[in-house]
Write a protein that holds these residues in place. Sequence first.
Motif, PDB file in Angstrom:
ATOM      1  N   THR A 180      -5.950  -3.410   3.703  1.00  0.00           N
ATOM      2  CA  THR A 180      -4.695  -4.084   3.334  1.00  0.00           C
ATOM      3  C   THR A 180      -4.215  -3.585   1.974  1.00  0.00           C
ATOM      4  O   THR A 180      -3.024  -3.292   1.791  1.00  0.00           O
ATOM      5  CB  THR A 180      -4.900  -5.606   3.299  1.00  0.00           C
ATOM      6  N   ARG A 181      -5.139  -3.478   1.008  1.00  0.00           N
ATOM      7  CA  ARG A 181      -4.774  -2.997  -0.318  1.00  0.00           C
ATOM      8  C   ARG A 181      -4.266  -1.557  -0.246  1.00  0.00           C
ATOM      9  O   ARG A 181      -3.257  -1.199  -0.857  1.00  0.00           O
ATOM     10  CB  ARG A 181      -5.987  -3.080  -1.261  1.00  0.00           C
ATOM     11  N   GLU A 210       4.128   1.017  -1.295  1.00  0.00           N
ATOM     12  CA  GLU A 210       4.795   1.120  -2.589  1.00  0.00           C
ATOM     13  C   GLU A 210       5.102   2.572  -2.932  1.00  0.00           C
ATOM     14  O   GLU A 210       6.175   2.891  -3.439  1.00  0.00           O
ATOM     15  CB  GLU A 210       3.921   0.491  -3.676  1.00  0.00           C
ATOM     16  N   ARG A 220      -2.890  -0.076   2.355  1.00  0.00           N
ATOM     17  CA  ARG A 220      -1.576  -0.102   3.017  1.00  0.00           C
ATOM     18  C   ARG A 220      -0.478  -0.515   2.039  1.00  0.00           C
ATOM     19  O   ARG A 220       0.617   0.057   2.036  1.00  0.00           O
ATOM     20  CB  ARG A 220      -1.595  -1.056   4.207  1.00  0.00           C
ATOM     21  N   THR A 221      -0.775  -1.502   1.212  1.00  0.00           N
ATOM     22  CA  THR A 221       0.202  -1.962   0.230  1.00  0.00           C
ATOM     23  C   THR A 221       0.521  -0.852  -0.770  1.00  0.00           C
ATOM     24  O   THR A 221       1.690  -0.605  -1.087  1.00  0.00           O
ATOM     25  CB  THR A 221      -0.326  -3.204  -0.510  1.00  0.00           C
ATOM     26  N   GLN A 222      -0.526  -0.188  -1.265  1.00  0.00           N
ATOM     27  CA  GLN A 222      -0.311   0.911  -2.202  1.00  0.00           C
ATOM     28  C   GLN A 222       0.491   2.038  -1.551  1.00  0.00           C
ATOM     29  O   GLN A 222       1.382   2.622  -2.169  1.00  0.00           O
ATOM     30  CB  GLN A 222      -1.654   1.461  -2.704  1.00  0.00           C
TER      31      GLN A 222
END
Length: 113
Positions: A22-23, A30, A25-27
């Motif tokens: 999840t982290r 962004e 994917r978020t990065q």
Amino acid sequence: MGEASTTDKSARTAAQIEADITRTRTQLAETLDELAMRVHPTTISAQVRAKAVATVEERAGKAYVAASGLVERARAQFVDEKGQPRKERVVPAALVGAGVVLLVAAARRRRKR
């Protein structure tokens, strides 16, 4: 050292792996948003416009400095160190100016006829 990191990764729980995914994917999202913003036509045109304005302002500044220097040199030809007009140079220049004005006026009269 390589074995310790392998052991640490294999000891992770499914929840930890999902949190890492999840982290990541978020990065990644962004980063993609930032890249999309950088290549967006509006962003590119704003950058080009800002660069053009900066270039024009720089050249205008240089032209102003050059023109100011020319004006000062021309002024020095017609004014002495005390700031008083040099009549021996002002009078001939005024006569030449008046002559040019008369020539232009005469040329315009001829064109109108």
